[in-house]
Write a protein that holds these residues in place. Structure first.
Motif, mmCIF file in Angstrom:
data_model
loop_
_atom_site.group_PDB
_atom_site.id
_atom_site.type_symbol
_atom_site.label_atom_id
_atom_site.label_comp_id
_atom_site.label_asym_id
_atom_site.label_seq_id
_atom_site.Cartn_x
_atom_site.Cartn_y
_atom_site.Cartn_z
ATOM 1 N N ALA A 89 10.540 -6.934 3.711
ATOM 2 C CA ALA A 89 10.995 -7.099 2.364
ATOM 3 C C ALA A 89 11.586 -5.878 1.595
ATOM 4 C CB ALA A 89 9.705 -7.420 1.376
ATOM 5 N N ALA A 90 11.323 -4.801 1.740
ATOM 6 C CA ALA A 90 12.141 -3.725 1.162
ATOM 7 C C ALA A 90 13.493 -3.668 1.627
ATOM 8 C CB ALA A 90 11.355 -2.423 1.563
ATOM 9 N N GLY A 91 13.708 -3.670 2.996
ATOM 10 C CA GLY A 91 15.038 -3.683 3.684
ATOM 11 C C GLY A 91 16.017 -4.982 3.008
ATOM 12 N N ALA A 92 15.505 -5.966 2.874
ATOM 13 C CA ALA A 92 16.439 -7.035 2.524
ATOM 14 C C ALA A 92 16.738 -7.149 0.972
ATOM 15 C CB ALA A 92 15.336 -8.594 2.526
ATOM 16 N N ALA A 93 15.498 -6.581 0.119
ATOM 17 C CA ALA A 93 15.841 -6.479 -1.241
ATOM 18 C C ALA A 93 16.980 -4.916 -1.460
ATOM 19 C CB ALA A 93 14.702 -5.886 -2.038
ATOM 20 N N VAL A 210 -2.501 8.212 2.501
ATOM 21 C CA VAL A 210 -1.743 8.663 1.165
ATOM 22 C C VAL A 210 -0.291 8.411 1.302
ATOM 23 C CG1 VAL A 210 -0.866 10.407 0.091
ATOM 24 C CG2 VAL A 210 -3.153 10.340 0.457
ATOM 25 N N PHE A 211 0.355 8.639 2.725
ATOM 26 C CA PHE A 211 1.536 8.155 2.741
ATOM 27 C C PHE A 211 1.976 6.612 2.942
ATOM 28 C CE2 PHE A 211 4.750 6.818 5.916
ATOM 29 C CZ PHE A 211 6.026 7.300 5.749
ATOM 30 N N LEU A 212 1.000 5.927 3.417
ATOM 31 C CA LEU A 212 1.262 4.558 3.506
ATOM 32 C C LEU A 212 1.066 3.745 2.201
ATOM 33 C CD1 LEU A 212 -1.006 4.013 6.783
ATOM 34 C CD2 LEU A 212 1.625 3.639 6.543
ATOM 35 N N GLN A 213 0.006 4.263 1.373
ATOM 36 C CA GLN A 213 -0.100 3.772 -0.006
ATOM 37 C C GLN A 213 1.149 3.840 -0.846
ATOM 38 O OE1 GLN A 213 -3.928 5.370 -1.005
ATOM 39 N NE2 GLN A 213 -4.910 3.154 -0.525
ATOM 40 N N ALA A 214 1.784 5.474 -0.677
ATOM 41 C CA ALA A 214 2.720 5.619 -1.380
ATOM 42 C C ALA A 214 4.065 4.618 -1.097
ATOM 43 C CB ALA A 214 3.138 7.233 -1.249
ATOM 44 N N ALA A 215 4.269 4.507 0.189
ATOM 45 C CA ALA A 215 5.165 3.588 0.828
ATOM 46 C C ALA A 215 5.190 2.231 0.205
ATOM 47 C CB ALA A 215 5.173 3.458 2.356
ATOM 48 N N VAL A 216 3.744 1.490 0.162
ATOM 49 C CA VAL A 216 3.475 0.337 -0.204
ATOM 50 C C VAL A 216 4.026 0.255 -1.850
ATOM 51 C CG1 VAL A 216 1.644 -1.318 -1.060
ATOM 52 C CG2 VAL A 216 1.592 -0.339 1.242
ATOM 53 N N LEU A 217 3.699 1.377 -2.593
ATOM 54 C CA LEU A 217 4.033 1.550 -4.042
ATOM 55 C C LEU A 217 5.608 1.423 -3.797
ATOM 56 C CD1 LEU A 217 1.274 4.095 -5.527
ATOM 57 C CD2 LEU A 217 1.743 1.417 -6.081
ATOM 58 N N GLY A 218 6.218 2.226 -3.158
ATOM 59 C CA GLY A 218 7.670 2.204 -3.026
ATOM 60 C C GLY A 218 8.533 0.814 -2.802
ATOM 61 N N VAL A 219 7.737 -0.146 -1.919
ATOM 62 C CA VAL A 219 8.313 -1.348 -1.669
ATOM 63 C C VAL A 219 8.057 -2.214 -2.983
ATOM 64 C CG1 VAL A 219 7.823 -3.581 -0.390
ATOM 65 C CG2 VAL A 219 7.646 -1.444 0.807
ATOM 66 N N MET A 220 7.106 -2.040 -3.796
ATOM 67 C CA MET A 220 6.757 -2.667 -4.965
ATOM 68 C C MET A 220 7.885 -2.304 -6.020
ATOM 69 S SD MET A 220 2.820 -3.279 -5.002
ATOM 70 C CE MET A 220 2.843 -4.611 -6.332
ATOM 71 N N ALA A 221 8.224 -0.901 -6.048
ATOM 72 C CA ALA A 221 9.149 -0.436 -7.293
ATOM 73 C C ALA A 221 10.524 -0.924 -6.691
ATOM 74 C CB ALA A 221 9.070 1.063 -6.947
ATOM 75 N N THR A 222 10.912 -1.108 -5.463
ATOM 76 C CA THR A 222 12.035 -1.564 -5.049
ATOM 77 C C THR A 222 12.332 -2.989 -5.591
ATOM 78 O OG1 THR A 222 11.916 -0.262 -2.973
ATOM 79 C CG2 THR A 222 13.599 -2.182 -3.132
ATOM 80 N N TYR A 223 11.354 -3.965 -5.420
ATOM 81 C CA TYR A 223 11.320 -5.077 -6.106
ATOM 82 C C TYR A 223 11.577 -5.093 -7.622
ATOM 83 C CZ TYR A 223 11.567 -7.901 -1.792
ATOM 84 O OH TYR A 223 11.752 -8.550 -0.630
ATOM 85 N N LEU A 224 10.544 -4.263 -8.160
ATOM 86 C CA LEU A 224 10.854 -4.359 -9.693
ATOM 87 C C LEU A 224 12.242 -4.120 -9.912
ATOM 88 C CD1 LEU A 224 9.348 -4.118 -12.367
ATOM 89 C CD2 LEU A 224 9.216 -1.649 -12.036
ATOM 90 N N VAL A 225 12.826 -3.061 -9.482
ATOM 91 C CA VAL A 225 14.238 -2.499 -9.933
ATOM 92 C C VAL A 225 15.107 -3.756 -9.369
ATOM 93 C CG1 VAL A 225 16.376 -1.158 -9.154
ATOM 94 C CG2 VAL A 225 13.982 -0.156 -9.563
ATOM 95 N N TYR A 226 14.767 -4.410 -8.150
ATOM 96 C CA TYR A 226 15.623 -5.767 -7.874
ATOM 97 C C TYR A 226 15.635 -6.648 -8.837
ATOM 98 C CZ TYR A 226 17.232 -9.403 -4.804
ATOM 99 O OH TYR A 226 17.858 -10.605 -4.290
ATOM 100 N N PHE A 227 14.541 -7.223 -9.145
ATOM 101 C CA PHE A 227 14.203 -8.332 -10.098
ATOM 102 C C PHE A 227 15.039 -8.178 -11.419
ATOM 103 C CE2 PHE A 227 10.764 -9.821 -7.334
ATOM 104 C CZ PHE A 227 11.358 -10.980 -6.715
#
Length: 693
Positions: A89-93, A210-227
């Motif tokens: 999802a993060a890659g496509a967005a 910690v790294f994985l949860q930060a990465a999950v937040l990063g994916v969601m942040a990417t979509y926030l910016v995208y939308f």
């Protein structure tokens, strides 16, 4: 409700796929005017309906999947979430955003391409949200109460209801839905507090989480910016996506990740303590497993030593076992001078055999003089109520290196070890007993096979026998051999000792008896005399009988034609006899030394032959010492006199009745006490009948 959900599961995935395709078609029709003029322009409500159907289908399908959490494998769960739908999802967005950002200012984007990519990214985001929510559900449910599961179901139900908000109320939501959204957000915050699973992570896993949860937040942040960026694009043909549902779901997914990340970070400083406790528990489990698996003593001692050194983080250690002599059984980074100095000092202070903790060796009298490079010492004996197996010594370089918890833990370790060792020894002892019992059982069967089961049958006499070993295997024996139609040989004896050794000697004596009887040739004028038989048997036994063993025996040859018998006694009990003519009962007082006591040619001089003519009605009783030496509760002996009196009273009985009368009298005398020695009895009664032709 449950039945309705069950019916939805099979159609969830097809519904999701078909609704997404319908959404794509609607978006393309809205973006491409020639097609819209031909096929019509899809209304907003249809696009919102396909969006809602797609989201509902994806979430119901994901809800029906088996729980992806296996045991306590939290890191793999998060890793699958991020490396699967998260990166996709993060890659496509991200690529779509990059394409928009690198596009020169004022240059229009192909609306068909934009709406296609937007629909794809919306689908990937919804799928990512569904995977994230149900991954969080697995974590929320870990060691949770049943009430938490009910709360989660209400959260899902209300969240699903938000899909209807845009369909019912259009672009502008009525103010009445905002309290519902606030309640949902609050419920999401409440569920986000279930972070018990973090306590089961070690330090390395916590950093990875910690790294994985930060990465999950990063994916969601990417979509926030995208939308937010796509919201301003004039080429976007359809209405905005389901705001209420996506906003609340994203809020929960993001808030749970933030809470998890913070809880994990705050737990990092205490991770070492938890790992130490976890290692202590694992060490105790390993000790318990060794007890169950029945490992060797050396393996148990090795595990104790390794567990103790690792758990208390000792800088040096050694384990002394009494069975191993002066050298330590195990040692760890300690030299002989240090070991011997500490042990000698503890012995001088008479504290080498008790628990001892000293956290200030440099300032302790005696230890200071040793010039040790260590500051702390624990001495832990391995002791049970009956045995002291050894002593464990642990050293640390610094003062105050050990605490009371270390001491308590080592007490548990050593107690488990002592219990394990004693269990192993009991098991070994039990196995040894079983082997001995099995050997005795075999020896008893062998001895049972050596006892003749078929009695000589003749009209000249009756013969009956009785044999009762005091243990599984006895040392008494008897045998018969028909030498000719008018002569029979009988032997009765007793091997010194009991058990398998005695059974072995009985077998030897039986073989000697049968072998020597081949030398009896009366038809050639060479009958075997009883004294000669005893002398030859003594010679044969001198090669196979232990020096401490001997055999007593009486040997008889009965001749019907001569109406008499010859016999010899080799240290065995006197033969009891009843003479029907004189009506007297008496013992034959003959001399004779036991077999194996003297092992040279002089033995034959100590054996005498005796000849006696019998009459019809005479009775001969042969027995072993277990009969006349039987004792009662008052420690009185049955004795030869009582046996002779019994024969005088009962001589008229048949052989079987007389045998039974002796056994009954013996049992009445003993009053139920078990025999302390083997008991064997032979009763022969001579008759008037002539031999069969």
């Amino acid at each position: 409700m449950v039945a309705f959900r069950e019916k939805l599961i099979p159609v969830a995935l097809p519904l999701a796929v078909l609704s997404w395709l319908a959404l794509l078609v609607c978006m393309l029709l809205r973006a491409y005017a020639p097609a819209a003029s031909q096929w019509g322009t899809p209304p907003d409500w249809l696009i919102l309906l396909t969006q809602a159907a797609f989201a509902a289908g994806v979430f119901v399908y994901e809800r029906s999947r088996p729980d992806r959490l296996r045991g306590a494998e939290f890191v793999p769960l998060l890793r699958q979430l991020l490396l699967g739908p998260g990166l996709l999802a993060a890659g496509a967005a991200g690529l779509h955003l990059a394409e928009r950002l690198v596009l020169p200012a004022g240059m229009a984007t192909n609306p068909l391409l934009l709406n296609t990519l937007y629909t794809i990214n919306l689908g990937l985001f919804v799928y990512f949200l569904a995977r994230t929510c149900y991954a969080w559900r697995s974590l929320v449910f870990f060691r949770a109460q049943p009430s938490t599961r009910r709360e989660w179901e209400w959260f899902e139900l209300l969240l699903g209801a938000t899909l209807l908000f845009r369909l019912v109320q259009g672009q502008n939501l009525h103010w009445t839905v905002y309290p519902i959204m606030a309640i949902l957000a609050g419920l999401g915050v409440y569920l986000s507090a279930h972070q018990q699973w973090v306590a089961y992570l070690n330090r390395r896993q916590k950093w990875e989480v910690v790294f994985l949860q930060a990465a999950v937040l990063g994916v969601m942040a990417t979509y926030l910016v995208y939308f937010r960026y796509l919201q301003l694009a004039p080429e976007l043909a359809g209405p905005l996506a389901q705001h209420a549902f996506l906003l609340l779901t994203s809020f929960f997914a993001g808030f749970y990740a933030v809470m998890g990340l913070l809880v994990t970070l705050f737990n990092l400083p205490t991770a070492g303590v938890f790992e130490q406790k976890r290692e202590e528990i694992l060490s105790m489990q390993r000790l318990a497993q060794l007890i169950q698996k029945g490992q060797t003593e050396h393996e148990v001692y090795n595990l104790l030593f390794d567990s103790a050194v690792q758990t208390v983080e000792a800088d040096a250690a050694w384990l002394d076992l009494f069975a191993e002599g002066a050298n330590p059984f195990l040692e760890h980074k300690v030299d002989a001078t240090t070991r011997q100095g500490i042990c000698q000092l503890l012995t001088d202070y008479n504290i080498g055999h008790i628990e001892y903790l000293n956290n200030d060796l440099p300032h302790s009298a005696g230890f200071r003089a040793l010039g040790l490079e260590y500051g702390s010492l624990i001495v832990m004996p391995l002791r049970s109520s009956k045995h002291h197996y050894g002593t464990l010594y642990l050293l640390k370089r610094f003062r105050q290196g050990f605490d009371r918890e270390n001491l308590s833990l080592l007490q548990i370790f050593t107690s488990q070890t002592v219990l394990s060792i004693e269990n192993l020894r009991l098991l070994e002892h039990s196995l040894q007993n079983e082997r001995v019992k099995e050997e005795l059982k075999i020896a008893s069967l062998v001895q049972e096979g050596l006892i003749p089961k078929t009695l000589p049958a003749d009209s000249w006499f009756e013969i009956r026998w009785h044999s009762l070993p005091a243990r599984e295997v006895g040392g008494d024996f008897y045998d018969f051999l028909q030498l000719s139609s008018s002569r029979i040989a009988i032997i009765i004896g007793d091997v010194s000792g009991k058990g398998t050794t005695a059974a072995f000697h009985v077998a030897q004596m039986k073989g000697i008896f049968h072998s020597l009887m081949l030398l009896d040739r009366p038809e050639k004028g060479q009958p075997l005399q009883p004294s000669k038989f005893m002398a030859m048997a003594n010679q044969a036994l001198s090669h196979c009988l232990e020096r401490s063993s001997f055999i007593t025996a009486s040997f008889y040859i009965i001749d019907y034609k001569e109406r008499g018998f010859a016999f010899a006694r080799a240290g065995h009990c006197h033969t009891l006899y009843y003479n029907a003519i004189t009506e007297e009962s008496f013992y034959f007082q003959t001399e004779g030394l036991g077999l194996g006591i003297i092992r040279d040619a002089s033995y034959e001089k100590r054996i005498k032959n005796m000849y006696y003519d019998y009459n019809p009605g005479d009775v001969m009783v042969m027995y072993t010492d277990g009969i006349v030496e039987a004792r009662n509760a008052e420690d009185e002996e049955y004795g030869e006199a009582r046996l002779r009196e019994l024969l005088s009273r009962s001589h008229y009985l048949e052989a079987e009745e007389l045998k039974q009368a002796i056994i009954t009298d013996l049992e009445q005398f003993s009053r139920g006490l078990p025999p302390f020695d083997d008991q064997t009895l032979l009763v022969i009664k001579f008759k008037n009948a002539q031999p069969m032709a």
